[in-house]
Design a protein around this motif. Sequence first.
Motif, PDB file in Angstrom:
ATOM      1  N   ARG A 105      17.664  19.712  -0.852  1.00 57.43           N
ATOM      2  CA  ARG A 105      16.893  20.017  -2.066  1.00 57.43           C
ATOM      3  C   ARG A 105      16.957  18.832  -3.036  1.00 57.43           C
ATOM      4  N   TYR A 106      18.112  18.194  -3.153  1.00 55.07           N
ATOM      5  CA  TYR A 106      18.245  17.021  -4.018  1.00 55.07           C
ATOM      6  C   TYR A 106      17.264  15.939  -3.582  1.00 55.07           C
ATOM      7  N   TYR A 107      17.233  15.650  -2.285  1.00 49.86           N
ATOM      8  CA  TYR A 107      16.374  14.575  -1.784  1.00 49.86           C
ATOM      9  C   TYR A 107      14.910  14.852  -2.118  1.00 49.86           C
ATOM     10  N   VAL A 108      14.462  16.068  -1.847  1.00 50.03           N
ATOM     11  CA  VAL A 108      13.068  16.402  -2.126  1.00 50.03           C
ATOM     12  C   VAL A 108      12.819  16.424  -3.633  1.00 50.03           C
ATOM     13  N   ARG A 109      13.736  17.002  -4.366  1.00 50.44           N
ATOM     14  CA  ARG A 109      13.584  17.112  -5.822  1.00 50.44           C
ATOM     15  C   ARG A 109      13.499  15.741  -6.490  1.00 50.44           C
TER      16      ARG A 109
ATOM     17  N   LEU B 186       7.395  22.907  -3.472  1.00 49.05           N
ATOM     18  CA  LEU B 186       7.896  22.506  -2.157  1.00 49.05           C
ATOM     19  C   LEU B 186       9.342  22.931  -1.896  1.00 49.05           C
ATOM     20  N   LEU B 187      10.108  23.168  -2.941  1.00 47.05           N
ATOM     21  CA  LEU B 187      11.516  23.551  -2.733  1.00 47.05           C
ATOM     22  C   LEU B 187      11.661  24.847  -1.927  1.00 47.05           C
ATOM     23  N   PRO B 188      10.800  25.855  -2.105  1.00 47.59           N
ATOM     24  CA  PRO B 188      10.914  27.036  -1.230  1.00 47.59           C
ATOM     25  C   PRO B 188      10.690  26.714   0.246  1.00 47.59           C
ATOM     26  N   ILE B 189       9.863  25.700   0.513  1.00 49.08           N
ATOM     27  CA  ILE B 189       9.665  25.277   1.903  1.00 49.08           C
ATOM     28  C   ILE B 189      10.935  24.644   2.436  1.00 49.08           C
TER      29      ILE B 189
END
Length: 179
Positions: free
Chosen positions: A77-81, A166-169
């Motif tokens: 999640r950190y990486y995507v966030r 996108l975080l729910p994905i």
Amino acid sequence: MTARDAVLDAYQAILLEHGQRATTLAAVAARAGVSKGGLLYHFTSKEALAAGLIARLDDLIDEDLREMSAAQDGPSRYYVRTSVWTDGPLDRTLVAVAQLAQESHADARAAMSRARRQWLALIREEVGEEATAHAILLLGDGLYFDAALSGGIHPDREDQFSVEHLLPIVDRLLDAAPA
């Protein structure tokens, strides 16, 4: 800020604005506000400037990896966030080193590859599975690429997909990964 940092900042800015060909020692010295001798005191050549910028990237990546490891919501999640353009030191340095890598600079390519391997390793450690880890890495890369192509976040853009969408994905990918 030290004179050495000012020179690296100038080199990085010229790379970002005009590309590698414009990074003459004279142009970097002028942009940094130092004499050519002052520049040569810290960096004896364009190759030394590139090595300094790559070392800066390595330091910023190490800091990002520490934050990623300690993230309460986990590395994935950190990486995507954080895969959005903020115009911060990591963004600017990463893109400047990418400019060098595009010009076939072997050490710049190695630094970019090293960063991706390290980010992927933390995601893989959390996920426990290669394909899902790569999917999460590519999701973050896509966000960054989209921001680069569009010039950043544009709230009025109808096709703008926020990180929050996108975080729910990412959560579904994490839940579906084999234990």
